[in-house]
Motif scaffolding. Sequence first.
Motif, PDB file in Angstrom:
ATOM      1  N   GLU A   1       0.864  -1.173   0.000  1.00 21.23           N
ATOM      2  CA  GLU A   1       0.000   0.000   0.000  1.00 21.23           C
ATOM      3  C   GLU A   1       0.902   1.224   0.000  1.00 21.23           C
ATOM      4  OE1 GLU A   1      -3.634   1.982   2.640  1.00 21.23           O
ATOM      5  OE2 GLU A   1      -2.498   0.286   3.450  1.00 21.23           O
ATOM      6  N   HIS A   2       0.737   2.076  -1.000  1.00 17.91           N
ATOM      7  CA  HIS A   2       1.541   3.292  -1.150  1.00 17.91           C
ATOM      8  C   HIS A   2       0.696   4.480  -0.695  1.00 17.91           C
ATOM      9  CE1 HIS A   2       3.339   6.712  -3.300  1.00 17.91           C
ATOM     10  NE2 HIS A   2       4.469   6.031  -3.225  1.00 17.91           N
ATOM     11  N   PHE A   3       1.367   5.433  -0.027  1.00 22.83           N
ATOM     12  CA  PHE A   3       0.671   6.618   0.474  1.00 22.83           C
ATOM     13  C   PHE A   3       1.132   7.847  -0.294  1.00 22.83           C
ATOM     14  CE2 PHE A   3       1.248   3.504   3.850  1.00 22.83           C
ATOM     15  CZ  PHE A   3      -0.069   3.241   4.178  1.00 22.83           C
ATOM     16  N   HIS A   4       0.224   8.724  -0.610  1.00 23.48           N
ATOM     17  CA  HIS A   4       0.494  10.037  -1.235  1.00 23.48           C
ATOM     18  C   HIS A   4       1.245   9.904  -2.550  1.00 23.48           C
ATOM     19  CE1 HIS A   4      -0.974  11.407   2.581  1.00 23.48           C
ATOM     20  NE2 HIS A   4       0.028  10.876   3.192  1.00 23.48           N
ATOM     21  N   PRO A   5       0.655   9.552  -3.627  1.00 21.93           N
ATOM     22  CA  PRO A   5      -0.763   9.225  -3.790  1.00 21.93           C
ATOM     23  C   PRO A   5      -1.062   7.813  -3.277  1.00 21.93           C
ATOM     24  CG  PRO A   5       0.352   8.926  -5.885  1.00 21.93           C
ATOM     25  CD  PRO A   5       1.371   9.491  -4.926  1.00 21.93           C
ATOM     26  N   HIS A   6      -2.297   7.616  -2.901  1.00 18.88           N
ATOM     27  CA  HIS A   6      -2.693   6.337  -2.322  1.00 18.88           C
ATOM     28  C   HIS A   6      -3.076   5.342  -3.414  1.00 18.88           C
ATOM     29  CE1 HIS A   6      -5.286   3.429  -0.157  1.00 18.88           C
ATOM     30  NE2 HIS A   6      -4.266   3.505   0.672  1.00 18.88           N
ATOM     31  N   PHE A   7      -2.430   4.176  -3.372  1.00 17.67           N
ATOM     32  CA  PHE A   7      -2.801   3.070  -4.258  1.00 17.67           C
ATOM     33  C   PHE A   7      -2.278   1.773  -3.655  1.00 17.67           C
ATOM     34  CE2 PHE A   7       1.256   4.628  -5.988  1.00 17.67           C
ATOM     35  CZ  PHE A   7       2.014   3.463  -6.062  1.00 17.67           C
ATOM     36  N   PHE A   8      -2.806   0.675  -4.160  1.00 15.13           N
ATOM     37  CA  PHE A   8      -2.307  -0.654  -3.824  1.00 15.13           C
ATOM     38  C   PHE A   8      -1.609  -1.202  -5.063  1.00 15.13           C
ATOM     39  CE2 PHE A   8      -5.513  -0.159  -0.597  1.00 15.13           C
ATOM     40  CZ  PHE A   8      -4.961  -0.784   0.511  1.00 15.13           C
ATOM     41  N   ALA A   9      -0.440  -1.784  -4.858  1.00 16.50           N
ATOM     42  CA  ALA A   9       0.291  -2.410  -5.960  1.00 16.50           C
ATOM     43  C   ALA A   9       0.408  -3.896  -5.667  1.00 16.50           C
ATOM     44  CB  ALA A   9       1.680  -1.796  -6.102  1.00 16.50           C
ATOM     45  N   THR A  10       0.155  -4.689  -6.688  1.00 15.14           N
ATOM     46  CA  THR A  10       0.297  -6.141  -6.594  1.00 15.14           C
ATOM     47  C   THR A  10       1.232  -6.579  -7.700  1.00 15.14           C
ATOM     48  OG1 THR A  10      -1.950  -6.359  -5.739  1.00 15.14           O
ATOM     49  CG2 THR A  10      -0.929  -8.359  -6.632  1.00 15.14           C
ATOM     50  N   ILE A  11       2.287  -7.281  -7.322  1.00 15.43           N
ATOM     51  CA  ILE A  11       3.244  -7.790  -8.296  1.00 15.43           C
ATOM     52  C   ILE A  11       3.251  -9.308  -8.163  1.00 15.43           C
ATOM     53  CG2 ILE A  11       5.637  -7.766  -9.099  1.00 15.43           C
ATOM     54  CD1 ILE A  11       4.375  -4.993  -6.874  1.00 15.43           C
ATOM     55  N   ASN A  12       2.895  -9.978  -9.246  1.00 12.93           N
ATOM     56  CA  ASN A  12       2.883 -11.442  -9.281  1.00 12.93           C
ATOM     57  C   ASN A  12       4.061 -11.935 -10.100  1.00 12.93           C
ATOM     58  OD1 ASN A  12       0.367 -12.310  -7.868  1.00 12.93           O
ATOM     59  ND2 ASN A  12      -0.544 -10.941  -9.374  1.00 12.93           N
ATOM     60  N   PHE A  13       4.686 -13.001  -9.612  1.00 12.51           N
ATOM     61  CA  PHE A  13       5.821 -13.637 -10.267  1.00 12.51           C
ATOM     62  C   PHE A  13       5.392 -15.059 -10.618  1.00 12.51           C
ATOM     63  CE2 PHE A  13       7.131 -10.537  -7.203  1.00 12.51           C
ATOM     64  CZ  PHE A  13       8.256  -9.917  -7.705  1.00 12.51           C
ATOM     65  N   GLU A  14       5.467 -15.414 -11.891  1.00 15.70           N
ATOM     66  CA  GLU A  14       5.049 -16.746 -12.324  1.00 15.70           C
ATOM     67  C   GLU A  14       6.182 -17.408 -13.095  1.00 15.70           C
ATOM     68  OE1 GLU A  14       1.972 -18.594 -15.545  1.00 15.70           O
ATOM     69  OE2 GLU A  14       1.227 -16.923 -14.313  1.00 15.70           O
ATOM     70  N   ARG A  15       6.616 -18.555 -12.592  1.00 14.50           N
ATOM     71  CA  ARG A  15       7.692 -19.293 -13.264  1.00 14.50           C
ATOM     72  C   ARG A  15       7.234 -19.763 -14.637  1.00 14.50           C
ATOM     73  NH1 ARG A  15      11.424 -21.581  -9.266  1.00 14.50           N
ATOM     74  NH2 ARG A  15      10.543 -21.150  -7.221  1.00 14.50           N
ATOM     75  N   GLN A  16       8.112 -19.610 -15.608  1.00 19.51           N
ATOM     76  CA  GLN A  16       7.886 -20.157 -16.949  1.00 19.51           C
ATOM     77  C   GLN A  16       9.216 -20.733 -17.406  1.00 19.51           C
ATOM     78  OE1 GLN A  16       6.089 -17.192 -19.524  1.00 19.51           O
ATOM     79  NE2 GLN A  16       4.108 -17.516 -18.574  1.00 19.51           N
ATOM     80  N   ASP A  17       9.457 -21.979 -16.999  1.00 21.56           N
ATOM     81  CA  ASP A  17      10.760 -22.634 -17.201  1.00 21.56           C
ATOM     82  C   ASP A  17      11.839 -21.767 -16.564  1.00 21.56           C
ATOM     83  OD1 ASP A  17       9.725 -24.910 -18.525  1.00 21.56           O
ATOM     84  OD2 ASP A  17       9.590 -23.767 -20.384  1.00 21.56           O
ATOM     85  N   LYS A  18      12.791 -21.277 -17.359  1.00 20.35           N
ATOM     86  CA  LYS A  18      13.884 -20.463 -16.814  1.00 20.35           C
ATOM     87  C   LYS A  18      13.589 -18.969 -16.940  1.00 20.35           C
ATOM     88  CE  LYS A  18      17.328 -23.990 -17.551  1.00 20.35           C
ATOM     89  NZ  LYS A  18      18.570 -24.379 -18.198  1.00 20.35           N
ATOM     90  N   LYS A  19      12.349 -18.650 -17.248  1.00 20.65           N
ATOM     91  CA  LYS A  19      11.913 -17.262 -17.367  1.00 20.65           C
ATOM     92  C   LYS A  19      10.866 -16.976 -16.305  1.00 20.65           C
ATOM     93  CE  LYS A  19      12.926 -17.071 -22.273  1.00 20.65           C
ATOM     94  NZ  LYS A  19      12.471 -16.668 -23.587  1.00 20.65           N
ATOM     95  N   THR A  20      10.482 -15.701 -16.192  1.00 18.40           N
ATOM     96  CA  THR A  20       9.472 -15.302 -15.204  1.00 18.40           C
ATOM     97  C   THR A  20       8.486 -14.340 -15.849  1.00 18.40           C
ATOM     98  OG1 THR A  20      11.154 -15.442 -13.467  1.00 18.40           O
ATOM     99  CG2 THR A  20       9.116 -14.268 -12.927  1.00 18.40           C
ATOM    100  N   LEU A  21       7.217 -14.664 -15.712  1.00 17.47           N
ATOM    101  CA  LEU A  21       6.163 -13.728 -16.108  1.00 17.47           C
ATOM    102  C   LEU A  21       5.888 -12.854 -14.886  1.00 17.47           C
ATOM    103  CD1 LEU A  21       3.865 -12.599 -17.885  1.00 17.47           C
ATOM    104  CD2 LEU A  21       2.417 -14.442 -16.959  1.00 17.47           C
ATOM    105  N   ILE A  22       6.109 -11.564 -15.056  1.00 21.72           N
ATOM    106  CA  ILE A  22       5.816 -10.624 -13.977  1.00 21.72           C
ATOM    107  C   ILE A  22       4.584  -9.815 -14.387  1.00 21.72           C
ATOM    108  CG2 ILE A  22       7.409  -8.844 -14.798  1.00 21.72           C
ATOM    109  CD1 ILE A  22       8.034  -8.245 -11.824  1.00 21.72           C
TER     110      ILE A  22
END
Length: 152
Positions: free
Chosen positions: A89-110
């Motif tokens: 949760e970030h303040f000023h400006p207020h927002f929520f950030a969600t970062i997902n990390f998904e394995r794809q063999d030797k790569k990562t879907l972010i």
Amino acid sequence: MTNNNETADREISISRVLNAPAELVWKVWTEPEHIAKWWGPNGFTNTINIMDMRPGGEWDLVMHGPDGTNYQNKSVFKEIIPLKKIVFEHFHPHFFATINFERQDKKTLITWHMLFDTAEEFIQVVKTFKADEGLKQNIEKLEAYLTENFTK
């Protein structure tokens, strides 16, 4: 960019497949000595004062703009699932950030998602801070940092 119908007018989302394993992407996202080197839009540098990577932990950083302006940022981590998910949760400006990390063999879907309280706040942040372009540059800088420092 994908949007939920109820929140489409107040969110930004971007996804990218990074040519690095999830463990490495997680490391450069969660360790202050790494994130300080790639965080923020082009031309920005960072000073990480606190980065307590646990639910309830504080994240306090200063982004130094190319024009010399300092931007104080304060956030609180809400959810941490190692190698999978970060929510803050970030303040000023207020927002929520969600970062997902998904394995794809030797790569990562972010997948990086920012949700603002109102459409008006979202529009103001996009107009004032160019948050949509900043998010794109942030993920590009992450990708470049991984390539320049960890590929042989």
